[in-house]
Design a protein around this motif. Structure first.
Motif, PDB file in Angstrom:
ATOM      1  N   GLY A 117       0.808  -1.218   0.000  1.00  0.00           N
ATOM      2  CA  GLY A 117       0.000   0.000   0.000  1.00  0.00           C
ATOM      3  C   GLY A 117       0.835   1.258   0.000  1.00  0.00           C
ATOM      4  O   GLY A 117       0.591   2.190  -0.773  1.00  0.00           O
ATOM      5  N   PHE A 139      -5.893   7.108  -1.100  1.00  0.00           N
ATOM      6  CA  PHE A 139      -7.077   6.250  -1.161  1.00  0.00           C
ATOM      7  C   PHE A 139      -6.748   4.937  -1.873  1.00  0.00           C
ATOM      8  O   PHE A 139      -7.109   3.848  -1.405  1.00  0.00           O
ATOM      9  CB  PHE A 139      -8.216   6.963  -1.880  1.00  0.00           C
ATOM     10  CG  PHE A 139      -9.450   6.117  -2.045  1.00  0.00           C
ATOM     11  CD1 PHE A 139     -10.320   5.928  -0.986  1.00  0.00           C
ATOM     12  CD2 PHE A 139      -9.729   5.497  -3.252  1.00  0.00           C
ATOM     13  CE1 PHE A 139     -11.449   5.132  -1.128  1.00  0.00           C
ATOM     14  CE2 PHE A 139     -10.855   4.706  -3.410  1.00  0.00           C
ATOM     15  CZ  PHE A 139     -11.717   4.521  -2.340  1.00  0.00           C
ATOM     16  N   LEU A 140      -6.050   5.034  -2.990  1.00  0.00           N
ATOM     17  CA  LEU A 140      -5.712   3.833  -3.758  1.00  0.00           C
ATOM     18  C   LEU A 140      -4.812   2.889  -2.949  1.00  0.00           C
ATOM     19  O   LEU A 140      -5.102   1.692  -2.812  1.00  0.00           O
ATOM     20  CB  LEU A 140      -5.025   4.218  -5.063  1.00  0.00           C
ATOM     21  CG  LEU A 140      -4.554   3.054  -5.946  1.00  0.00           C
ATOM     22  CD1 LEU A 140      -5.731   2.198  -6.384  1.00  0.00           C
ATOM     23  CD2 LEU A 140      -3.788   3.575  -7.164  1.00  0.00           C
ATOM     24  N   VAL A 175      -6.191   2.600   1.227  1.00  0.00           N
ATOM     25  CA  VAL A 175      -7.520   2.017   1.463  1.00  0.00           C
ATOM     26  C   VAL A 175      -7.730   0.795   0.564  1.00  0.00           C
ATOM     27  O   VAL A 175      -7.911  -0.321   1.046  1.00  0.00           O
ATOM     28  CB  VAL A 175      -8.642   3.063   1.248  1.00  0.00           C
ATOM     29  CG1 VAL A 175     -10.012   2.421   1.477  1.00  0.00           C
ATOM     30  CG2 VAL A 175      -8.458   4.249   2.193  1.00  0.00           C
ATOM     31  N   VAL A 176      -7.679   0.990  -0.746  1.00  0.00           N
ATOM     32  CA  VAL A 176      -7.981  -0.108  -1.664  1.00  0.00           C
ATOM     33  C   VAL A 176      -7.000  -1.267  -1.503  1.00  0.00           C
ATOM     34  O   VAL A 176      -7.399  -2.418  -1.304  1.00  0.00           O
ATOM     35  CB  VAL A 176      -7.995   0.395  -3.126  1.00  0.00           C
ATOM     36  CG1 VAL A 176      -8.195  -0.778  -4.087  1.00  0.00           C
ATOM     37  CG2 VAL A 176      -9.088   1.445  -3.328  1.00  0.00           C
ATOM     38  N   VAL A 177      -5.703  -0.968  -1.566  1.00  0.00           N
ATOM     39  CA  VAL A 177      -4.700  -2.042  -1.491  1.00  0.00           C
ATOM     40  C   VAL A 177      -4.668  -2.674  -0.105  1.00  0.00           C
ATOM     41  O   VAL A 177      -4.697  -3.903   0.040  1.00  0.00           O
ATOM     42  CB  VAL A 177      -3.300  -1.503  -1.873  1.00  0.00           C
ATOM     43  CG1 VAL A 177      -2.230  -2.565  -1.616  1.00  0.00           C
ATOM     44  CG2 VAL A 177      -3.276  -1.078  -3.332  1.00  0.00           C
ATOM     45  N   TYR A 193      -6.934  -2.757   2.264  1.00  0.00           N
ATOM     46  CA  TYR A 193      -8.138  -3.508   2.596  1.00  0.00           C
ATOM     47  C   TYR A 193      -8.300  -4.753   1.731  1.00  0.00           C
ATOM     48  O   TYR A 193      -8.897  -5.744   2.179  1.00  0.00           O
ATOM     49  CB  TYR A 193      -9.366  -2.607   2.514  1.00  0.00           C
ATOM     50  CG  TYR A 193      -9.524  -1.774   3.749  1.00  0.00           C
ATOM     51  CD1 TYR A 193     -10.202  -2.270   4.864  1.00  0.00           C
ATOM     52  CD2 TYR A 193      -8.954  -0.513   3.841  1.00  0.00           C
ATOM     53  CE1 TYR A 193     -10.311  -1.523   6.016  1.00  0.00           C
ATOM     54  CE2 TYR A 193      -9.053   0.239   4.992  1.00  0.00           C
ATOM     55  CZ  TYR A 193      -9.744  -0.262   6.074  1.00  0.00           C
ATOM     56  OH  TYR A 193      -9.847   0.471   7.230  1.00  0.00           O
ATOM     57  N   ALA A 194      -7.789  -4.743   0.533  1.00  0.00           N
ATOM     58  CA  ALA A 194      -7.816  -5.960  -0.288  1.00  0.00           C
ATOM     59  C   ALA A 194      -7.047  -7.071   0.418  1.00  0.00           C
ATOM     60  O   ALA A 194      -7.528  -8.205   0.552  1.00  0.00           O
ATOM     61  CB  ALA A 194      -7.224  -5.679  -1.666  1.00  0.00           C
ATOM     62  N   VAL A 207     -13.225   1.501   6.902  1.00  0.00           N
ATOM     63  CA  VAL A 207     -13.071   2.081   5.564  1.00  0.00           C
ATOM     64  C   VAL A 207     -13.411   3.566   5.590  1.00  0.00           C
ATOM     65  O   VAL A 207     -12.668   4.407   5.073  1.00  0.00           O
ATOM     66  CB  VAL A 207     -13.945   1.336   4.541  1.00  0.00           C
ATOM     67  CG1 VAL A 207     -13.896   2.037   3.181  1.00  0.00           C
ATOM     68  CG2 VAL A 207     -13.493  -0.118   4.409  1.00  0.00           C
TER      69      VAL A 207
END
Length: 202
Positions: A116, A147-148, A151-153, A155-156, A181
């Protein structure tokens, strides 16, 4: 005609060693600082969320700041040092946890910090320091990067590993973590504003 000008003296081995030490110190103090800040943010306190074993801390905020303010190598080194400290038994994770946190329900979120933060640092772009409009554009770009990556990475990794470890369906894990989130989207906004403001000061 032979010149009488003496050739410049080659730097001594001691001078080379001092120069090398200074270069190492110059590039390593920032990752070390952010690794310590990650530990402090975990030790400062945690807020439990009902339905999930993972507490809220300020770690993701520090991870986002690291990605926004450091190069990807420095940011990756900071997170790697933090994770390594926990892996060898130092109580640097939330609640004073160490090695077991890397195999527990929060393992995916912790491990996700590394890819991340690297994503954040790689996609953030350069800072525009002149004028309010330029600072706003920088903050928006920083927010997208935070955010990318943050958050995205993160949380994935977190959702997938927590689902695998607990046996809970992925959708259940995701729904139970919506409070995190939302909180981390707010942290991404705060981190982007802080980083953009510091970039303007520089």
């Amino acid at each position: 005609m032979q010149s009488n000008t003496p050739a410049p003296a080659a730097p001594s081995s001691a001078a080379k060693s001092v120069s090398t030490a200074r270069r190492i110190a110059a590039v390593s103090w920032k990752p070390l600082l952010f690794a310590v800040l990650m530990w402090v943010s975990a030790a400062a306190g945690e807020i439990p969320i009902p339905g999930t074993p993972v507490p809220i801390t300020l770690q993701t905020f520090v991870v986002m700041l690291a990605g926004l303010m450091l190069t990807w190598r420095q940011a990756g080194a900071a997170v790697a040092a933090y994770l390594a400290a926990g892996a060898v038994g130092l109580p640097v994770f939330a609640g004073g946890a160490s090695t077991m946190a890397l195999v527990g329900p929060s393992a995916g979120f912790l491990l996700g910090f590394l890819p991340g933060v690297i994503v954040i640092a790689l996609v953030k772009g350069g800072a525009r320091a002149k004028g309010a409009a330029a600072m706003l554009l920088t903050a928006l770009r920083y927010f997208a990067a935070a955010f990318l990556g943050g958050v995205v990475v993160v949380y994935a990794f977190g959702f997938l590993i927590q689902s695998a470890l607990t046996g809970a369906p992925l959708m259940v894990v995701a729904l139970a973590s919506m409070g995190f989130v939302v909180g981390d989207i707010v942290k991404a906004a705060a981190a982007s504003l802080v980083a953009a403001g510091l970039a303007k000061l520089r």
